[in-house]
Design a protein around this motif. Structure first.
Motif, PDB file in Angstrom:
ATOM      1  N   GLN A  27       0.805  -1.217   0.000  1.00 23.14           N
ATOM      2  CA  GLN A  27       0.000   0.000   0.000  1.00 23.14           C
ATOM      3  C   GLN A  27       0.839   1.270   0.000  1.00 23.14           C
ATOM      4  OE1 GLN A  27      -3.498  -0.362  -0.417  1.00 23.14           O
ATOM      5  NE2 GLN A  27      -2.588  -2.362  -0.867  1.00 23.14           N
ATOM      6  N   ARG A  28       2.050   1.223   0.562  1.00 19.44           N
ATOM      7  CA  ARG A  28       3.015   2.319   0.466  1.00 19.44           C
ATOM      8  C   ARG A  28       4.272   1.724  -0.142  1.00 19.44           C
ATOM      9  NH1 ARG A  28      -0.868   4.779   0.803  1.00 19.44           N
ATOM     10  NH2 ARG A  28      -1.434   6.501   2.209  1.00 19.44           N
ATOM     11  N   VAL A  29       4.401   1.898  -1.425  1.00 19.47           N
ATOM     12  CA  VAL A  29       5.374   1.144  -2.209  1.00 19.47           C
ATOM     13  C   VAL A  29       6.803   1.436  -1.740  1.00 19.47           C
ATOM     14  CG1 VAL A  29       6.244   0.679  -4.519  1.00 19.47           C
ATOM     15  CG2 VAL A  29       3.798   1.159  -4.170  1.00 19.47           C
ATOM     16  N   GLY A  30       7.562   0.376  -1.532  1.00 15.12           N
ATOM     17  CA  GLY A  30       8.959   0.504  -1.154  1.00 15.12           C
ATOM     18  C   GLY A  30       9.210   0.482   0.343  1.00 15.12           C
ATOM     19  N   THR A  31       8.155   0.550   1.146  1.00 11.11           N
ATOM     20  CA  THR A  31       8.323   0.605   2.600  1.00 11.11           C
ATOM     21  C   THR A  31       9.021  -0.635   3.138  1.00 11.11           C
ATOM     22  OG1 THR A  31       6.341   1.982   2.817  1.00 11.11           O
ATOM     23  CG2 THR A  31       7.107   0.849   4.804  1.00 11.11           C
ATOM     24  N   LEU A  32       8.648  -1.803   2.643  1.00  8.08           N
ATOM     25  CA  LEU A  32       9.234  -3.048   3.142  1.00  8.08           C
ATOM     26  C   LEU A  32      10.753  -3.045   2.974  1.00  8.08           C
ATOM     27  CD1 LEU A  32       8.805  -5.957   4.231  1.00  8.08           C
ATOM     28  CD2 LEU A  32       8.675  -6.699   1.842  1.00  8.08           C
ATOM     29  N   VAL A  33      11.216  -2.602   1.817  1.00  8.83           N
ATOM     30  CA  VAL A  33      12.660  -2.580   1.554  1.00  8.83           C
ATOM     31  C   VAL A  33      13.327  -1.452   2.335  1.00  8.83           C
ATOM     32  CG1 VAL A  33      14.430  -2.312  -0.218  1.00  8.83           C
ATOM     33  CG2 VAL A  33      12.344  -3.601  -0.724  1.00  8.83           C
ATOM     34  N   ARG A  34      12.763  -0.268   2.254  1.00  8.86           N
ATOM     35  CA  ARG A  34      13.396   0.897   2.880  1.00  8.86           C
ATOM     36  C   ARG A  34      13.539   0.747   4.392  1.00  8.86           C
ATOM     37  NH1 ARG A  34       9.878   4.167  -0.983  1.00  8.86           N
ATOM     38  NH2 ARG A  34      11.310   5.138  -2.478  1.00  8.86           N
ATOM     39  N   GLU A  35      12.552   0.124   5.045  1.00  9.17           N
ATOM     40  CA  GLU A  35      12.557   0.050   6.505  1.00  9.17           C
ATOM     41  C   GLU A  35      13.120  -1.257   7.044  1.00  9.17           C
ATOM     42  OE1 GLU A  35       8.673   1.046   7.959  1.00  9.17           O
ATOM     43  OE2 GLU A  35       8.739   3.086   7.122  1.00  9.17           O
ATOM     44  N   ASN A  36      13.601  -2.122   6.170  1.00 11.04           N
ATOM     45  CA  ASN A  36      14.176  -3.379   6.635  1.00 11.04           C
ATOM     46  C   ASN A  36      15.420  -3.113   7.469  1.00 11.04           C
ATOM     47  OD1 ASN A  36      16.091  -5.886   6.192  1.00 11.04           O
ATOM     48  ND2 ASN A  36      14.001  -6.597   5.822  1.00 11.04           N
ATOM     49  N   LYS A  37      15.527  -3.789   8.629  1.00 11.46           N
ATOM     50  CA  LYS A  37      16.620  -3.532   9.573  1.00 11.46           C
ATOM     51  C   LYS A  37      17.864  -4.368   9.292  1.00 11.46           C
ATOM     52  CE  LYS A  37      14.289  -0.655  12.253  1.00 11.46           C
ATOM     53  NZ  LYS A  37      12.970  -0.674  11.578  1.00 11.46           N
TER      54      LYS A  37
END
Length: 334
Positions: free
Chosen positions: A303-313
Motif C-alpha cells: 500500500q506504500r510502495v517501497g516501505t518493506l525494503v526501505r525500513e528493513n533492519k
C-alpha cells in the motif's frame, strides 16, 4: 539511482465490447469488461459476474503519478491484469487482444514516458504469433513482456513456451512471469484462498518446471526472466526440493545439477510483505536478483510502495539500493 516499481497492473478505462465482437464464444468462456460504478471507481467484470473492484489508478496516469510521488517512486512499469490474457480463446482473438491492450498501455504511458513504462502481453497459445507480437511491442516501446505461468495444461517447460523464451533471450526482451488461472479452484471458493494458497504454488510450479525439466539447460543464459510475488513458495521450499533431488532419482532424471544452483538463472520481485520473508528471499536469491515490485494498485499489493525494503533492519544500504532500482534498471535495459 532511480527507484523502480516493476510490478504494477493497469486496466484501460474502456475497451471494445469483446463479447459483441466475438459473439460466437460460449458463455462458459466469458470475456472481461469494465462497468464504471461512480467517478473514479469501477467493477472489472467477467461475463455478467463481478470479478474485482478497481479504481482510477488502473487507468488514469495522473493518479498513478501522484501515488508514485507520494511513495517516492521514480519509474513504474505496468502490465496487464492477467484476466486480459485470453489464453483460453482462439489464437487470432488473443492476438487481437494483445495488440489492443498493448497499444492502450502505451497510451497511458505517453502521459509521461520517462516515468511510466509498460510490459506487453502475447497470445501465448500460439508461439509464432507470440514471437511476432513481442517483437512488435518491443519496437513500439514496451520494455519487456508479461506472460502467464501456464497455458492450459502446458507449464513453462513445454517446448513451445521454451521456444518463446528463447526468442525473448535472442532479442534481449525481459520476461515477467505472473501466476494466473490458479489450480484447485473448486476447493478454494472463499476467503481469496486461490490468491493466498494456489497463486504462490503456481509460481513455484513454474520455476521448478524450468529447473527440473532441464529447460534452463536448453535456454540461453541471456534470458532475463523474473517471477512475481517473490517467486511464490519457491524460496521457503527450496531445501525440500534439494533434498528430494539428492535422494530420489526420479526428481533429478532430467536435471543435471542441484536445483538451488539455478537461482542465478532468474529473478524475483520483492512483493512478500514481511521482513523475515524478504530476508529469506535475499539470502536464497542474492541481493542482485530481487527487484522492487508492489503489485499495485490492487488491495493485495504493497500500500506504500517501497516501505518493506526501505525500513528493513537487516538489509545493507547497498542491497536496498539494488533492490529499489539498480536491479530493475539493468533487468529492463532502462
Amino acid at each position: 539511482m532511480p527507484v523502480v516499481d516493476m510490478h504494477t497492473h493497469f486496466l484501460p478505462k474502456q475497451w471494445p465490447d469483446l463479447a459483441a465482437k466475438f459473439s460466437a464464444e460460449p458463455s462458459s468462456n466469458p470475456w472481461p469488461s469494465m462497468r464504471h460504478t461512480e467517478p473514479g471507481k469501477a467493477m472489472l467484470m467477467l461475463g455478467d459476474k463481478d470479478f474485482r473492484p478497481v479504481y482510477e489508478a488502473c487507468w488514469d496516469p495522473a493518479v498513478r503519478l501522484a501515488e508514485m510521488d507520494r511513495d517516492n517512486i521514480d519509474i513504474q512499469i505496468m502490465s496487464a491484469t492477467p484476466i486480459l490474457f485470453a489464453y483460453a480463446k482462439k489464437a487470432e482473438q488473443a492476438h487481437y487482444c494483445a495488440q489492443l491492450f498493448n497499444d492502450l498501455a502505451l497510451d497511458i504511458c505517453s502521459h509521461d514516458s520517462n516515468r511510466l513504462k509498460a510490459l506487453a502481453q502475447v497470445p501465448l497459445q500460439d508461439i509464432d504469433k507470440s514471437c511476432e507480437e513481442v517483437s512488435r511491442a518491443a519496437k513500439n516501446g514496451h520494455v519487456g513482456v508479461q506472460i502467464g505461468n501456464h497455458v492450459g495444461d502446458k507449464n513453462l517447460d513445454d517446448e513451445g513456451l521454451v521456444t518463446f523464451l528463447q526468442h525473448c533471450a535472442s532479442e534481449n526482451i525481459s520476461v515477467l512471469v505472473h501466476p494466473w488461472d490458479m489450480l484447485g479452484g473448486d476447493r478454494m471458493p472463499k476467503y481469496m484462498l486461490q490468491w493466498l494458497v494456489a497463486m504462490p504454488a503456481e509460481t513455484q510450479l513454474s520455476i521448478l518446471s524450468l529447473i527440473l525439466s532441464g529447460a534452463f539447460e536448453r535456454i540461453s543464459k541471456d534470458l532475463k526472466i523474473c517471477f512475481a510475488h517473490g517467486g511464490g513458495s519457491f524460496a521457503f521450499q527450496l531445501g525440500r526440493v534439494d533434498n528430494a533431488w539428492k535422494h530420489r532419482d526420479i526428481v533429478r532424471q532430467d536435471c543435471p545439477n542441484i536445483p538451488s544452483s539455478y537461482c542465478d538463472r532468474f529473478y524475483v520481485d520483492s512483493a512478500v510483505f514481511s521482513d523475515d520473508s524478504l530476508q529469506l528471499l535475499t539470502n536464497v536469491m542474492g541481493e542482485d536478483r530481487v527487484l522492487l515490485g508492489s503489485d499495485s494498485p490492487f488491495p493485495l499489493g504493497e500500500q506504500r510502495v517501497g516501505t518493506l525494503v526501505r525500513e528493513n533492519k537487516v538489509l545493507s544500504e547497498q542491497a536496498k539500493t539494488k533492490i529499489l532500482g539498480a536491479n530493475s534498471m539493468s533487468f529492463f535495459n532502462l
